[in-house]
Design an enzyme around this catalytic site. Structure first.
Site, PDB file in Angstrom:
ATOM      1  CG  HIS A  63       4.808  -8.903   7.719  1.00  0.00           C
ATOM      2  ND1 HIS A  63       3.684  -9.657   7.456  1.00  0.00           N
ATOM      3  CD2 HIS A  63       4.357  -7.642   7.907  1.00  0.00           C
ATOM      4  CE1 HIS A  63       2.754  -8.677   7.266  1.00  0.00           C
ATOM      5  NE2 HIS A  63       3.019  -7.633   7.551  1.00  0.00           N
ATOM      6  CG  HIS A  65       5.024  -2.601   8.651  1.00  0.00           C
ATOM      7  ND1 HIS A  65       4.237  -2.127   7.496  1.00  0.00           N
ATOM      8  CD2 HIS A  65       4.356  -3.482   9.129  1.00  0.00           C
ATOM      9  CE1 HIS A  65       3.344  -3.256   7.423  1.00  0.00           C
ATOM     10  NE2 HIS A  65       3.157  -3.987   8.378  1.00  0.00           N
ATOM     11  CG  LEU A  66      12.506  -1.519   7.789  1.00  0.00           C
ATOM     12  CD1 LEU A  66      13.514  -1.555   6.796  1.00  0.00           C
ATOM     13  CD2 LEU A  66      12.986  -1.473   8.994  1.00  0.00           C
ATOM     14  NE  ARG A  67       5.077   2.073  10.940  1.00  0.00           N
ATOM     15  CZ  ARG A  67       3.910   1.446  10.610  1.00  0.00           C
ATOM     16  NH1 ARG A  67       3.529   1.050   9.619  1.00  0.00           N
ATOM     17  NH2 ARG A  67       3.329   0.775  11.662  1.00  0.00           N
ATOM     18  CG  ASN A  97       2.189  -0.208   5.175  1.00  0.00           C
ATOM     19  OD1 ASN A  97       3.289  -0.731   5.137  1.00  0.00           O
ATOM     20  ND2 ASN A  97       1.239  -0.516   6.033  1.00  0.00           N
ATOM     21  CG  ASP A 154       1.131  -6.050   5.285  1.00  0.00           C
ATOM     22  OD1 ASP A 154       0.232  -6.938   5.630  1.00  0.00           O
ATOM     23  OD2 ASP A 154       1.641  -5.534   5.937  1.00  0.00           O
ATOM     24  CG  HIS A 181      -3.545  -7.321   4.701  1.00  0.00           C
ATOM     25  ND1 HIS A 181      -2.869  -7.027   5.989  1.00  0.00           N
ATOM     26  CD2 HIS A 181      -4.771  -7.237   4.980  1.00  0.00           C
ATOM     27  CE1 HIS A 181      -3.712  -6.446   6.894  1.00  0.00           C
ATOM     28  NE2 HIS A 181      -4.979  -6.451   6.001  1.00  0.00           N
ATOM     29  CG  ASP A 307       2.330  -7.293  10.891  1.00  0.00           C
ATOM     30  OD1 ASP A 307       2.801  -6.263  10.260  1.00  0.00           O
ATOM     31  OD2 ASP A 307       1.082  -7.139  11.104  1.00  0.00           O
ATOM     32  CG  HIS A 311       1.901   2.997  15.312  1.00  0.00           C
ATOM     33  ND1 HIS A 311       1.731   3.470  14.014  1.00  0.00           N
ATOM     34  CD2 HIS A 311       1.590   1.485  15.087  1.00  0.00           C
ATOM     35  CE1 HIS A 311       1.167   2.818  13.221  1.00  0.00           C
ATOM     36  NE2 HIS A 311       1.080   1.462  13.874  1.00  0.00           N
TER      37      HIS A 311
END
Length: 426
Positions: A63, A65-67, A97, A154, A181, A307, A311
């Protein structure tokens, strides 16, 4: 460039998939392990002196998030994989996402192409629904042909249950994992923190545990009704744990993950009014934290995933307006070791099983094993080293770690991914 041959010498080799634990050498040729034994040797190989360290199969994070694409000021594929390498993570599943969402074959191919030179193996979870809208199913077969290995919306649940059920029924035929999710959006209208004593003290509306629990119950019900598998993401509540435990006892094909922050932290951290402690699901109460630990111990929760959600400092500056999420790959082993092994809940071998062997099995990838002929993905760890988490020393683009300022036990000293040394403190 991958060395012709690499010799990891004198390590404690801990290989839970084969119930092995001994002192020995690992010889690597190209991207594969060519020999593992007490005396494996090659006079022409580049040597890593691993005396006093433990060699374990590289960690598999289900899980992340590589953005990328769309939010590369927070993270990109290459920077995210540098962070992975620093945490011993050699394989990761990136979530869809992004902007645009990973809902077309072109976007899947973009990620896989960019990841060819990355410091970890990147696997793609494509979106179940178009634009992550929760209602219109994507062309799942086209996404699979492009290289996606999993499906998830997700960041949001699939609101249309019929759409979710169709995806869950078709995924096994395509050889894909559905990662769910679980959240009831009607209950989860506020995004600040867990609904409870801490939210009352702060005078803020909270997200009730029931928001997650209702979502978990729905996904389990679909899996049971259609006799298909589902993987539950980022479990954080004691009721969700009870639902998953009961479902497994009934033979439902459900697997689950939790994150290190749910094992080590509670919503009391929010009293600091620091947005780095805000994530979704939110940090819960002590009773939930203890339930997560017991669920990992007894196998109700199969895997530990991060996860990882980067940011920027500017985004996280305002406690109430900041987006949810925290980075986690560089601290995942140490935080989990501190919460579970140092406290005697798990052995080191059991922790490695939950961070490498079992996640690889769930995703259906080649990983989690140290052996001749296997992919050369190895983390070298010092399980007794204590270290202070300094956000400024992290290797990704973002610094929003909830473990900042904490002293953790267990340090990744070097990482080999596909036969290449991608991280080293040695």
């Amino acid at each position: 460039m991958t060395p012709k041959r690499l010799l990891i010498r004198g390590a404690r080799i801990l290989n839970p998939a084969r119930h092995e634990d001994y002192i020995g050498n690992i010889l690597i040729a190209g991207d594969r392990i060519s020999a593992v034994s007490e005396h494996a040797c090659d006079p022409d190989a580049e040597v890593i002196d691993a005396h006093g360290l433990t060699a374990v199969p590289g960690f598999v994070d289900l899980h992340v998030h590589l953005r990328d694409p769309g939010f590369t000021d927070k993270e990109d594929i290459l920077s995210g994989c540098r962070a992975a390498a620093a945490g011993g993570v050699t394989s990761l599943l990136c979530m869809p996402n992004t902007k645009p969402a990973v809902d077309t074959p072109e976007t899947v191919r973009y990620i896989l192409d960019k990841a060819k030179d990355a410091d970890a193996h990147v696997y793609v979870a494509a979106a179940i629904t178009k634009g992550l809208g929760g209602a219109e199913l994507n062309d799942l077969e086209a996404l699979r042909k492009a290289g996606a290995v999993a499906l998830s919306d997700d960041g949001r649940p699939v609101v249309d249950t019929a759409c979710l059920a169709e995806a869950m029924c078709r995924a096994p035929e395509l050889g894909m994992l559905v990662a769910a999710h679980c959240e009831d959006l009607y209950l989860a209208k506020k995004w600040y923190l867990n609904e409870g004593e801490i939210s009352k003290q702060l005078g803020l509306s909270g997200v009730p545990a029931a928001a997650e629990d209702c979502g978990t119950a729905r996904e389990i019900a679909v899996a049971a009704a259609y006799d298909v598998p589902v993987h539950i993401c980022h479990v954080s509540t004691r009721t969700s744990v009870a639902l998953i435990r009961d479902a497994k006892a009934r033979g439902v094909q459900v697997t689950a993950e939790t994150a290190p922050h749910y094992l080590l932290l509670t919503d009391e951290e929010l009293l600091k009014r620091d947005a780095d402690y805000r994530m979704n699901p939110p940090l819960r109460a002590e009773e939930d934290r203890l339930a997560m630990i017991e669920a990992v111990r007894d196998g109700t929760i199969d895997a530990i995933a991060t996860d990882h959600a980067p940011h920027t400092p500017a985004e996280k500056a305002d406690f109430l307006k900041a987006p949810n999420g925290s980075v986690g790959m560089e601290t995942s082993f140490a935080a989990s070791y501190t919460a579970l092994v140092k406290t005697g809940v798990l052995t080191l071998a059991e922790l490695v099983e939950r961070m490498s062997v079992r996640p690889a099995q769930i995703l259906g990838i080649e990983a989690g094993v140290i052996g001749a002929g296997e992919i050369a993905d190895i983390a070298l760890i010092d399980e007794h080293e204590e270290w202070l988490v300094d956000p400024d020393k992290l290797h990704g683009k973002s610094r929003n770690t909830p473990f900042k300022g904490m002293t953790l036990t267990g340090k990744v000293k070097a990482t080999v991914c596909g036969g290449r040394v991608v991280y080293s403190e040695l």
